[in-house]
Design a protein around this motif. Structure first.
Motif, PDB file in Angstrom:
ATOM      1  N   GLU A   1      28.073 104.763  53.645  1.00  0.00           N
ATOM      2  CA  GLU A   1      29.277 104.087  55.193  1.00  0.00           C
ATOM      3  C   GLU A   1      29.654 102.943  54.777  1.00  0.00           C
ATOM      4  OE1 GLU A   1      29.768 106.142  57.682  1.00  0.00           O
ATOM      5  OE2 GLU A   1      28.439 107.450  56.210  1.00  0.00           O
ATOM      6  N   ALA A   2      29.367 101.715  53.921  1.00  0.00           N
ATOM      7  CA  ALA A   2      29.768 100.305  53.644  1.00  0.00           C
ATOM      8  C   ALA A   2      30.804 100.870  53.123  1.00  0.00           C
ATOM      9  CB  ALA A   2      28.737 100.275  53.011  1.00  0.00           C
ATOM     10  N   VAL A   3      30.958 101.860  51.913  1.00  0.00           N
ATOM     11  CA  VAL A   3      31.828 102.171  51.388  1.00  0.00           C
ATOM     12  C   VAL A   3      33.466 102.455  52.096  1.00  0.00           C
ATOM     13  CG1 VAL A   3      32.675 103.011  49.613  1.00  0.00           C
ATOM     14  CG2 VAL A   3      30.709 102.178  49.223  1.00  0.00           C
ATOM     15  N   ARG A   4      32.622 103.691  53.274  1.00  0.00           N
ATOM     16  CA  ARG A   4      33.662 104.423  53.860  1.00  0.00           C
ATOM     17  C   ARG A   4      34.085 103.379  55.313  1.00  0.00           C
ATOM     18  NH1 ARG A   4      30.441 109.950  54.681  1.00  0.00           N
ATOM     19  NH2 ARG A   4      31.196 111.092  52.968  1.00  0.00           N
ATOM     20  N   SER A   5      33.653 102.211  55.109  1.00  0.00           N
ATOM     21  CA  SER A   5      34.147 101.550  56.169  1.00  0.00           C
ATOM     22  C   SER A   5      34.765 100.340  55.562  1.00  0.00           C
ATOM     23  CB  SER A   5      32.886 100.580  56.701  1.00  0.00           C
ATOM     24  OG  SER A   5      32.789  99.186  55.646  1.00  0.00           O
ATOM     25  N   GLY A   6      35.385 100.566  54.337  1.00  0.00           N
ATOM     26  CA  GLY A   6      36.730  99.995  53.558  1.00  0.00           C
ATOM     27  C   GLY A   6      35.987  98.721  53.725  1.00  0.00           C
ATOM     28  N   ALA A   7      34.853  98.235  53.118  1.00  0.00           N
ATOM     29  CA  ALA A   7      34.017  97.095  53.699  1.00  0.00           C
ATOM     30  C   ALA A   7      34.123  95.748  51.771  1.00  0.00           C
ATOM     31  CB  ALA A   7      33.129  97.205  54.133  1.00  0.00           C
ATOM     32  N   ASN A   8      34.200  97.229  50.811  1.00  0.00           N
ATOM     33  CA  ASN A   8      34.596  97.330  49.542  1.00  0.00           C
ATOM     34  C   ASN A   8      32.771  96.642  48.464  1.00  0.00           C
ATOM     35  OD1 ASN A   8      37.306  97.933  48.957  1.00  0.00           O
ATOM     36  ND2 ASN A   8      37.810  96.468  48.490  1.00  0.00           N
ATOM     37  N   PRO A   9      32.109  97.174  49.039  1.00  0.00           N
ATOM     38  CA  PRO A   9      30.699  96.188  48.550  1.00  0.00           C
ATOM     39  C   PRO A   9      30.520  96.328  46.843  1.00  0.00           C
ATOM     40  CG  PRO A   9      30.300  98.293  48.913  1.00  0.00           C
ATOM     41  CD  PRO A   9      31.932  98.043  49.788  1.00  0.00           C
ATOM     42  N   ASP A  10      30.314  95.277  46.525  1.00  0.00           N
ATOM     43  CA  ASP A  10      29.616  95.473  45.026  1.00  0.00           C
ATOM     44  C   ASP A  10      28.546  96.102  44.956  1.00  0.00           C
ATOM     45  OD1 ASP A  10      29.531  95.259  42.568  1.00  0.00           O
ATOM     46  OD2 ASP A  10      29.135  92.473  42.809  1.00  0.00           O
ATOM     47  N   LEU A  11      27.724  96.873  44.443  1.00  0.00           N
ATOM     48  CA  LEU A  11      26.968  98.046  44.255  1.00  0.00           C
ATOM     49  C   LEU A  11      27.215  98.368  43.234  1.00  0.00           C
ATOM     50  CD1 LEU A  11      27.471 100.302  46.839  1.00  0.00           C
ATOM     51  CD2 LEU A  11      26.206  98.540  47.664  1.00  0.00           C
ATOM     52  N   THR A  12      25.156  98.562  43.152  1.00  0.00           N
ATOM     53  CA  THR A  12      24.886  98.475  41.752  1.00  0.00           C
ATOM     54  C   THR A  12      24.194  99.997  41.308  1.00  0.00           C
ATOM     55  OG1 THR A  12      22.525  98.354  41.582  1.00  0.00           O
ATOM     56  CG2 THR A  12      24.150  96.295  41.741  1.00  0.00           C
ATOM     57  N   THR A  13      24.126 100.337  40.477  1.00  0.00           N
ATOM     58  CA  THR A  13      23.427 101.825  39.548  1.00  0.00           C
ATOM     59  C   THR A  13      22.269 102.095  40.801  1.00  0.00           C
ATOM     60  OG1 THR A  13      24.723 101.508  37.746  1.00  0.00           O
ATOM     61  CG2 THR A  13      23.225 103.657  38.343  1.00  0.00           C
ATOM     62  N   ARG A  14      22.032 101.595  40.980  1.00  0.00           N
ATOM     63  CA  ARG A  14      19.839 101.621  41.566  1.00  0.00           C
ATOM     64  C   ARG A  14      20.593 102.055  43.417  1.00  0.00           C
ATOM     65  NH1 ARG A  14      15.876 101.628  38.979  1.00  0.00           N
ATOM     66  NH2 ARG A  14      16.550 100.938  37.665  1.00  0.00           N
ATOM     67  N   GLN A  15      21.315 101.054  43.014  1.00  0.00           N
ATOM     68  CA  GLN A  15      22.022 100.514  45.483  1.00  0.00           C
ATOM     69  C   GLN A  15      22.415 101.779  45.506  1.00  0.00           C
ATOM     70  OE1 GLN A  15      24.182  97.061  44.580  1.00  0.00           O
ATOM     71  NE2 GLN A  15      21.938  96.079  45.868  1.00  0.00           N
ATOM     72  N   LYS A  16      23.457 102.743  45.117  1.00  0.00           N
ATOM     73  CA  LYS A  16      24.178 104.089  45.250  1.00  0.00           C
ATOM     74  C   LYS A  16      23.107 105.186  45.770  1.00  0.00           C
ATOM     75  CE  LYS A  16      27.270 103.256  42.412  1.00  0.00           C
ATOM     76  NZ  LYS A  16      28.267 103.447  41.698  1.00  0.00           N
ATOM     77  N   HIS A  17      21.988 105.799  44.726  1.00  0.00           N
ATOM     78  CA  HIS A  17      21.546 107.087  44.403  1.00  0.00           C
ATOM     79  C   HIS A  17      20.024 106.710  43.552  1.00  0.00           C
ATOM     80  CE1 HIS A  17      25.990 107.847  43.253  1.00  0.00           C
ATOM     81  NE2 HIS A  17      25.930 108.727  43.881  1.00  0.00           N
ATOM     82  N   THR A  18      19.332 107.934  44.613  1.00  0.00           N
ATOM     83  CA  THR A  18      18.263 108.141  43.938  1.00  0.00           C
ATOM     84  C   THR A  18      17.905 109.241  43.222  1.00  0.00           C
ATOM     85  OG1 THR A  18      17.240 108.660  46.010  1.00  0.00           O
ATOM     86  CG2 THR A  18      16.780 106.197  46.269  1.00  0.00           C
ATOM     87  N   ARG A  19      16.783 109.536  42.943  1.00  0.00           N
ATOM     88  CA  ARG A  19      16.918 110.415  41.866  1.00  0.00           C
ATOM     89  C   ARG A  19      15.434 111.215  42.751  1.00  0.00           C
ATOM     90  NH1 ARG A  19      20.204 112.023  39.060  1.00  0.00           N
ATOM     91  NH2 ARG A  19      22.397 110.114  38.065  1.00  0.00           N
ATOM     92  N   GLU A  20      15.093 112.389  42.838  1.00  0.00           N
ATOM     93  CA  GLU A  20      14.137 113.023  43.302  1.00  0.00           C
ATOM     94  C   GLU A  20      13.394 114.116  42.140  1.00  0.00           C
ATOM     95  OE1 GLU A  20      14.653 114.260  47.234  1.00  0.00           O
ATOM     96  OE2 GLU A  20      14.446 112.168  47.954  1.00  0.00           O
ATOM     97  N   CYS A  21      12.447 114.602  41.681  1.00  0.00           N
ATOM     98  CA  CYS A  21      12.421 114.589  41.229  1.00  0.00           C
ATOM     99  C   CYS A  21      10.824 115.678  41.257  1.00  0.00           C
ATOM    100  CB  CYS A  21      11.782 114.495  39.291  1.00  0.00           C
ATOM    101  SG  CYS A  21      13.583 113.763  38.859  1.00  0.00           S
ATOM    102  N   PHE A  22      10.798 117.462  41.288  1.00  0.00           N
ATOM    103  CA  PHE A  22      10.398 118.355  41.653  1.00  0.00           C
ATOM    104  C   PHE A  22       9.957 119.124  40.292  1.00  0.00           C
ATOM    105  CE2 PHE A  22      12.021 117.240  44.777  1.00  0.00           C
ATOM    106  CZ  PHE A  22      10.364 116.880  46.300  1.00  0.00           C
TER     107      PHE A  22
END
Length: 329
Positions: A182-203
């Motif tokens: 949502e921060a990106v879509r707002s045009g805020a241009n946040p500085d995001l690390t890889t870890r801040q953008k996604h999580t991974r779930e493994c089954f």
């Protein structure tokens, strides 16, 4: 005009997706499947599709115009694609982003020496998302790129887990962090690390007696796949995996935000998104479109390795240039 004769190396989910895509395109014809399994146990959808042992790869070069490689990026394609490019024009979906330059160099050397065309790393990311990133960056130089995947099953990451000793089966979901999206879509241009953008779930389904702690450690520390993400590992039975995780959906968005104007007063957001019921069937469809382009480049006398950046849109389409100009512009 004769159809483009397609072969497939590997007949798992992606290989079946390629077969379905061939059937949907009248200018392509699947002629054969190469498998590491017993050929007698592999049954393609098409009635007239041959099934050959992977050991027979060199025996059918006269039957196939383009070989589509449907193996995994972790261990299959780094070896298979250069070897196959010495025999055929080839297309693969190698998706370990960090290793693409190395893979390109190996495949390019093999293809040039043999006089073939090889198209690597095509699908939706790398592939369609890659094109969107290049187009958006060229149009809007004052900006930033963001890519979000999922929520969906990553075939490559699931395959990487299944290669770990003691793992019987696995599904891995890539999940965007909602606040970051949502921060990106707002045009805020946040500085995001890889870890801040996604999580991974493994089954994961573990073999009887397997060391589940060692399996979990191997997953969460795996370079290029899980080490840079917050990753959760849940061990389930095969029955649970089959019941709750049978589908292979995926999707995501590639977004560029930026500004124009003398003082950067105008903000713009470019977004290309996908919502896929079947990741392998969609990826197979991209592979077949690129096989068409591969065959056309080979017919024009080109050699060497290509990526999606090197393929003009008209080469991907079954439509003639005249029809494209009349209907798509």
């Amino acid at each position: 005009m004769n159809p483009i004769r397609i072969g497939i190396l590997g007949y798992g989910n992606l290989g079946r997706g390629v077969e379905l895509a061939c059937a949907a395109n009248p200018d392509t014809q699947l002629v054969g499947v190469f498998t590491r399994r017993d050929p007698a146990t592999v049954h393609p959808y098409g009635e007239n599709v041959a099934v050959w042992s992977a050991d027979e790869l060199a025996a059918h070069t006269g039957d196939i115009d383009v070989l589509v490689l449907a193996g995994g990026s972790a261990t299959d394609l780094p070896e298979q694609t250069p070897a196959a490019a010495a025999l055929y024009n080839v297309v693969d979906s190698f998706d370990t982003h960090a290793n693409i330059p190395e893979h390109f160099a190996a495949v390019d050397a093999a293809a040039r020496e043999a006089g073939h065309v090889a198209v690597i790393s095509v699908g939706w990311d790398p592939g369609m998302f890659s094109v969107s990133r290049v187009y958006a960056g060229a149009i809007m130089p004052n900006g930033a790129d963001y890519t979000f995947w999922g929520r969906g099953v990553s075939q490559g990451h699931s395959d990487a887990i299944r290669r770990i000793p003691g793992v019987v089966d696995a599904r891995q979901y890539t999940v965007p962090v909602p606040a970051a999206l949502e921060a990106v879509r707002s045009g805020a241009n946040p500085d995001l690390t890889t870890r801040q953008k996604h999580t991974r779930e493994c089954f994961v389904v573990a073999a009887d007696g397997a060391d589940t702690a060692a399996i979990e450690e191997a997953i969460v520390t795996m370079p290029n796949y899980f080490a840079d993400y917050d990753t959760t590992v849940t061990f389930v039975s095969q029955e649970e995996l089959d019941r709750d995780h049978a589908g292979i959906p995926h999707g995501g968005s590639v977004i560029r935000t930026g500004t124009t104007g003398a003082a950067g007063e105008n903000t713009h957001v470019i977004e290309y998104s996908l919502k896929l019921d079947s990741n392998p069937e969609f990826t197979g469809s991209v592979l077949v479109a690129c096989a068409r382009a591969c065959a056309r480049m080979a017919a024009a006398g080109e050699t060497g390795c290509r990526t999606i950046f090197d393929i003009a849109p008209a080469l991907l389409s079954p439509l003639t240039p005249e029809v494209l100009r009349a209907t798509m512009l």
